[in-house]
Design an enzyme around this catalytic site. Sequence first.
Site, short mmCIF file in Angstrom:
data_model
loop_
_atom_site.label_atom_id
_atom_site.label_comp_id
_atom_site.label_asym_id
_atom_site.label_seq_id
_atom_site.Cartn_x
_atom_site.Cartn_y
_atom_site.Cartn_z
N SER A 197 -7.17 -0.84 -9.28
CA SER A 197 -7.27 0.48 -9.91
C SER A 197 -6.55 0.49 -11.25
O SER A 197 -5.33 0.30 -11.32
CB SER A 197 -6.66 1.55 -9.00
N HIS B 69 -11.77 -0.51 -10.43
CA HIS B 69 -11.78 0.84 -9.85
C HIS B 69 -11.24 1.83 -10.88
O HIS B 69 -10.12 1.69 -11.37
CB HIS B 69 -10.91 0.83 -8.59
N ASP C 195 -10.39 5.75 -11.76
CA ASP C 195 -10.06 7.02 -11.11
C ASP C 195 -10.14 8.18 -12.10
O ASP C 195 -9.27 8.33 -12.95
CB ASP C 195 -8.64 6.95 -10.55
N MET D 28 -9.89 12.14 -12.68
CA MET D 28 -9.28 13.33 -12.05
C MET D 28 -9.39 14.52 -12.99
O MET D 28 -9.16 14.36 -14.20
CB MET D 28 -7.80 13.08 -11.76
N HIS E 145 -14.51 6.28 -9.23
CA HIS E 145 -14.08 7.20 -8.17
C HIS E 145 -13.81 8.56 -8.81
O HIS E 145 -12.83 8.72 -9.53
CB HIS E 145 -12.81 6.61 -7.53
N MET F 112 -12.64 12.13 -8.68
CA MET F 112 -11.85 13.14 -7.96
C MET F 112 -11.97 14.43 -8.75
O MET F 112 -11.02 14.90 -9.39
CB MET F 112 -10.39 12.66 -7.85
N MET G 64 -9.78 7.42 1.86
CA MET G 64 -8.49 7.58 1.18
C MET G 64 -7.38 7.37 2.20
O MET G 64 -7.37 8.00 3.26
CB MET G 64 -8.35 9.00 0.59
N GLY H 31 -4.77 11.69 -6.09
CA GLY H 31 -4.17 12.33 -7.25
C GLY H 31 -3.15 11.48 -7.97
O GLY H 31 -2.92 11.65 -9.16
N PHE H 32 -2.54 10.56 -7.24
CA PHE H 32 -1.46 9.77 -7.84
C PHE H 32 -1.47 8.35 -7.31
O PHE H 32 -1.77 8.12 -6.13
CB PHE H 32 -0.09 10.40 -7.52
N GLY I 180 0.78 4.86 -6.39
CA GLY I 180 2.13 4.56 -5.89
C GLY I 180 2.58 5.34 -4.68
O GLY I 180 3.77 5.40 -4.40
N ASP J 87 -8.53 3.07 -0.18
CA ASP J 87 -7.86 3.39 -1.44
C ASP J 87 -6.56 4.16 -1.18
O ASP J 87 -6.61 5.26 -0.63
CB ASP J 87 -8.82 4.23 -2.29
N GLY J 88 -5.44 3.56 -1.60
CA GLY J 88 -4.16 4.26 -1.53
C GLY J 88 -3.13 3.51 -0.72
O GLY J 88 -3.34 3.26 0.48
N GLY J 89 -2.05 3.10 -1.37
CA GLY J 89 -0.98 2.42 -0.65
C GLY J 89 -1.35 1.04 -0.13
O GLY J 89 -0.73 0.53 0.79
N GLY K 235 -3.69 -0.33 -6.90
CA GLY K 235 -3.21 0.01 -8.24
C GLY K 235 -1.83 -0.53 -8.48
O GLY K 235 -1.63 -1.58 -9.10
N SER K 236 -0.82 0.17 -7.92
CA SER K 236 0.56 -0.22 -8.20
C SER K 236 0.90 -1.60 -7.65
O SER K 236 1.69 -2.34 -8.24
CB SER K 236 1.53 0.83 -7.66
C1 DX5 Z 1 -5.28 7.84 -6.02
C2 DX5 Z 1 -6.35 6.95 -6.59
C3 DX5 Z 1 -6.09 5.51 -6.35
C4 DX5 Z 1 -4.80 5.00 -6.93
C5 DX5 Z 1 -4.25 4.04 -5.93
O1 DX5 Z 1 -5.68 9.14 -6.01
O2 DX5 Z 1 -7.63 7.24 -6.04
O3 DX5 Z 1 -7.18 4.68 -6.71
O4 DX5 Z 1 -4.93 4.36 -8.17
O5 DX5 Z 1 -2.98 3.67 -6.31
P1 DX5 Z 1 -2.04 2.79 -5.38
O6 DX5 Z 1 -2.78 1.52 -5.06
O7 DX5 Z 1 -0.82 2.58 -6.22
O8 DX5 Z 1 -1.77 3.60 -4.12
ZN ZN Z 2 -9.30 5.71 -6.39
#
Ligand code: DX5
Ligand code: ZN
Length: 214
Positions: free
Chosen positions: A6, A31, A33, A35, A64, A66, A135, A140-141, A143, A173-175, A195-196
């Site tokens: 991401s 990916h 994102d 928003m 993606h 959102m 998800m 939304g964020f 990390g 997606d996420g964590g 992402g992170s």
């Molecule tokens: C969050 C996004 C993700 C985000 C994941 O709303 O949809 O794609 O970038 O970030 P990490 O991998 O850091 O959880």
């Molecule tokens: Zn995403």
Amino acid sequence: MIVSPSLLSADFGNLDRDVEMLNRSEADWYHLDVMDGVFVPNISFGFPVIDAIARKAEKPLDVHLMIVNPDKFVSQVRDTGAAIMNVHQEACIHLHRTVQSIKAAGMKAAVTLNPATPIITLQDIITELDMVLLMSVNPGFGGQKFIPQILDKTRRLKAMIDESGSKALIEIDGGVNLTTAPLLAEAGADALVAGSAVFGAESPENVISQLKSL
Ligand code: DX5
Ligand code: ZN
């Protein structure tokens, strides 16, 4: 494993450098994102940034959205050259129509579920989908911490897909990191967004390679 880093966690002052790193890496997709500050409590980037990434990217874009009313933007997403358009089930009143219009525009249709949205909401459309994105954080964020209940949700989605004869892939997606990813692979995930865990690493290419090998 399909790996979709991401770019939300990329360095926006050095986007070209980060996209070139992904081009060299074992990443499969990019990916992106989007928003809108309405569907989720944050604003990220829109079409001019996607276009800039697309100019450098050598692999498919996994977009993606959102945002509310994503059906309004099917042709604009298509015009970026995106391969996959991910819309949230919660944002689409006429989901069947939206999925058909994504496919008619020549893209793969993916539907995303927030953590609290049950998979049963996709039962009557699952054979039409190219991918379901679960998800594993509230969107939304970057990390945020992985929600462990998504492992069981992934197993139940996998069973629903297999029973229906659908060819839909499962993306998470996420964590996602090197601790949660093997558990997700075991639960039936086909694609992982990170992402992170990628961009925060000393060697992003090494993390991508480890995710790829799952
Ligand atoms: C969050 C996004 C993700 C985000 C994941 O709303 O949809 O794609 O970038 O970030 P990490 O991998 O850091 O959880
Ligand atoms: Zn995403």
